[in-house]
Scaffold this active site. Sequence first.
Site, PDB file in Angstrom:
ATOM      1  N   LEU A 138       0.897  -0.971  -0.204  1.00 19.38           N
ATOM      2  CA  LEU A 138      -0.281  -0.068   0.320  1.00 19.38           C
ATOM      3  C   LEU A 138       0.658   1.367   0.015  1.00 19.38           C
ATOM      4  CD1 LEU A 138      -2.246  -0.662   2.993  1.00 19.38           C
ATOM      5  CD2 LEU A 138      -2.661  -0.488   0.009  1.00 19.38           C
ATOM      6  N   GLU A 140       5.263   2.714   1.026  1.00 19.32           N
ATOM      7  CA  GLU A 140       6.184   2.485   1.261  1.00 19.32           C
ATOM      8  C   GLU A 140       6.548   3.661   2.432  1.00 19.32           C
ATOM      9  OE1 GLU A 140       9.858   1.149  -1.514  1.00 19.32           O
ATOM     10  OE2 GLU A 140      10.290  -0.054   0.209  1.00 19.32           O
ATOM     11  N   SER A 142       9.771   5.446   5.606  1.00 20.39           N
ATOM     12  CA  SER A 142      11.148   5.831   5.159  1.00 20.39           C
ATOM     13  C   SER A 142      11.921   4.655   6.169  1.00 20.39           C
ATOM     14  CB  SER A 142      11.334   6.472   6.108  1.00 20.39           C
ATOM     15  OG  SER A 142      10.511   7.489   7.210  1.00 20.39           O
ATOM     16  N   TYR A 143      10.908   4.032   7.411  1.00 21.26           N
ATOM     17  CA  TYR A 143      11.179   2.554   7.532  1.00 21.26           C
ATOM     18  C   TYR A 143       9.983   1.712   8.005  1.00 21.26           C
ATOM     19  CZ  TYR A 143       8.819   3.182  12.555  1.00 21.26           C
ATOM     20  OH  TYR A 143       7.488   3.355  13.648  1.00 21.26           O
ATOM     21  N   THR A 145       6.947  -0.660   5.984  1.00 23.97           N
ATOM     22  CA  THR A 145       6.717  -0.991   4.932  1.00 23.97           C
ATOM     23  C   THR A 145       4.912  -1.381   4.531  1.00 23.97           C
ATOM     24  OG1 THR A 145       8.251  -1.205   3.640  1.00 23.97           O
ATOM     25  CG2 THR A 145       5.936  -2.389   1.776  1.00 23.97           C
ATOM     26  N   VAL A 146       3.903  -0.773   4.587  1.00 24.82           N
ATOM     27  CA  VAL A 146       2.717  -1.304   4.715  1.00 24.82           C
ATOM     28  C   VAL A 146       1.951  -1.535   3.545  1.00 24.82           C
ATOM     29  CG1 VAL A 146       0.458  -0.200   5.590  1.00 24.82           C
ATOM     30  CG2 VAL A 146       2.501   0.537   6.159  1.00 24.82           C
ATOM     31  N   LYS A 161       1.452  -3.086   9.085  1.00 26.13           N
ATOM     32  CA  LYS A 161       2.948  -2.277   8.887  1.00 26.13           C
ATOM     33  C   LYS A 161       4.119  -2.941   9.410  1.00 26.13           C
ATOM     34  CE  LYS A 161       4.607   2.389  11.026  1.00 26.13           C
ATOM     35  NZ  LYS A 161       3.898   3.328  10.974  1.00 26.13           N
ATOM     36  N   ASP A 253       3.238  13.927  16.348  1.00 24.13           N
ATOM     37  CA  ASP A 253       2.955  14.244  13.781  1.00 24.13           C
ATOM     38  C   ASP A 253       1.693  14.366  13.927  1.00 24.13           C
ATOM     39  OD1 ASP A 253       4.374  14.033  11.694  1.00 24.13           O
ATOM     40  OD2 ASP A 253       4.742  12.227  11.863  1.00 24.13           O
TER      41      ASP A 253
END
Lengths: 462, 399
Positions: A138, A140, A142-143, A145-146, A161, A253
């Site tokens: 779905l 990507e 930075s730490y 990938t979904v 995730k 965030d």
Amino acid sequence: MSISKSTDAVDLGTRAEGGGCESSETGHRRSNGYSEECLGRLEPNGNIPKDGSLHRGWERLAGGDSVGRPPMSASSDSRLLDEQGRSEARVVLRHKRPPRPKSECLLSQDSRVSKRYSAFGGDSPFGRQEAYIKQDMLGEGSYATVYKGYSNLTQQTVALKEIRLQEEEGAPFTAIREASLLKELKHANIVILHDIIHTRSALTFVFEYVHTDLSQYLEKHPGGLHGRNVQLFLYQLLRGLSYCHERRILHRDLKPQNLLISQIGELKLADFGLARAKSVPSHTYSHEVVTLWYRPPDVLLGSTEYTTSLDMWGVGCILVEMIAGVPCFPGVRDVSDQLDKIFRVMGTPDPRVWPALTALPNYKPERLGRYRARRLADVFPRMAEMPHAESLANRLLHLAPERRAAADAARRHRYFGDLPALLSSLPDTASVFTVPGVRLHPEPKHFAPAVLKMAEQLRKKH
Amino acid sequence: MSQALRTTTLGSNVIRNENQLQARKGLATRSTNNAQRAVLGEIGNRVKGLSVNNGPVKAISADARKPLVRSKATSSIRQKVEAPPKPVESKPFSALEENKKLNAYSSGLLNVDDIDVEDSDNPQLVSEYIKDIYLYLRYMEDKFRVSENHLRDSKITGKMREILIDWLVQVHLKFKLLHETLYLTVAIIDRFLQVDSSISPAQLQMVGVTAMWIASKYEEIYAPEVNDFVVIADKSFDEEQMRVMERQILSALRFDLGRPLPLHFLRRNSKAGCVDNRQHTLAKYLMELSLQEYSLAHLRVSHLAAAALCLSLKVLQDEETEGWTDVLTHYSFYPENELRPVMCQLASLVVKANEKLNDSRAKRVAVARKYATKKCLCISVLPELSGPVITELAAEAAV
């Protein structure tokens, strides 16, 4: 207000009671779990430098044309881009739309794929890789990938995730905090963490699947959202947030990418990687939090003693963005530009009105532009069409943090006066859409100015 | 056990290692100009002892007084109680029980000062949320309790636990970590040993160090690196073993690290009691002494925090101190008679620590030595700690 890389690096080390004061030897600050090489390349604001060397992942996603494009990263978010969304993104991103800045300090380059095995079993069916079928990617970050996935345990679609583990430092601190905090939070407006699979090479969080996020929703419906929907989204955001704040958790965030939107319009707070539980009184925290556009002026000026007001500024920015259809303060480059963007609208702060201002570490009045405050409805004309929206936005976008409205107070603002009274007494885990009469409205179609002009002329003729 | 716990003692070895350690890690590159946070500076608006002309302790205007019968917290709890029943998991704050308790204390105390009323201007103290937050913390401490004698099925003994924690206090000091990190470390160790009885004495040190590693990631802005921990433990295990242990601990604890710490409650109590710096620091010393004591490991952290402050106020009594006031009873959730047994135990720990401080060859004396330094206001060597208050309470504990 320009901050050199080295001063910024030193500021980062500010710590609280019991903290040490040692001299800087290497010049680099090492954030746990992230390679020195990577951090050394950060710009002072924590964004990725423009040389393009760090965002290979994004190029792949956006079509590989990287010449002259400003820094862009898929960020930490659980950006739920499906195949179609990705091709849309390719089209959208190649053009003028300014890039969304990324979350701070979530950088990792390690993307090796290694053999997965379940380290711990026990009798519980949870915590096992086999229970889930991994489907399409779905997004990507930075730490992480979904992936879209399917749970054999609950027979439902889930979002997986997958956090790559650091070769050296084990589970990233962001993942430890996210898991620990999300496990405390059971609320209709906070994404549900179903399960955690922790193996040697990866840590996978199993989330409920939510089909889009506010950022994509805004892109799909340019020109601003339906007034009713703005109200509903904002109300849900405040509901989720006051639940967090009552449990001493700061999200840190908030931004449209991190607000998931379900098909029926439920809004869910997601991505607690930067969140943390605060003590009262607060620690000294890092001021490298919150994506630039949604970072409040006090933190931009170096304050590390923020509290719930940090999140509330972001709420204000998101309110304006939903109404106007464009980001509220889309700073480019760095912190000083971001401050400039804010002050051009809200006015340059006056120490007589905000006395604590002069004590902020990076407050240098001579470097700030002098602007008079403008009415938000003048800057964002669509705001005038929505009763009391401007008043609420002003309460949320107070420059001085102590005067910013709290989430609970904002929920009681008269802007929400015409919502059903039942909403305020819903149990935590009940969705606002269980209240009769609450529904998502079809978004208005906005036409290009030229089309509208022509329509106007036609009307005059008749 | 002493073989199992191979360490570089905090003598020459560590000092030798220190330079190489600092050259490598982020810890060393901290700013030089960061001011240390004043111990009590931010706890409340009415902390005495910070300025000389502070006037009487409770110089609150009459209109600042307000009965707490329908404070925000209590009323929101009522609301929650009236809400339709929900699945057990999401039941808020074990509301019923808390409500009963609150009423029990507040019914006789209609005129307790609202200690948050003057804080609305100070966002650090989040006065809008503070009452909800503390009720939530009470709920969380019960949810993640350590049971009495939690090592009964384990190969680890209370003595081994004591040795481990004493050493970790030294590591904590060496790495200059936050106070929260130490308390969280011990909480992680206890909760892990409670559910995993397979840990052998030989693995204990690694459990301790890994717990501190996890706690640092949770609490610190910059956690030490895995290698720092391996080095400080004299390389008796390697980094890969620590990563495996990290997974084992996180999975046993199911990633639940949000258990409140005694420090969270102490800060609240210190504010309610308008205590001075010395009284607050002495309470911290007492709490830290108790970390090593196996027989106190199961105590509710709010109970410990209240007892530590109560004892501290008894020891450092001055004309301004009113002892355990109604305000303190209300905000700490404990009346003095419930605190007495714990105070007796704390007093006997102090007596033990005093003896060790006088013996240069004594072992497991890290906390007392740490609190004998100027930075900790030389609190552990105060003459008052050898006075009648402590000895009498300690004698009561012996009976």
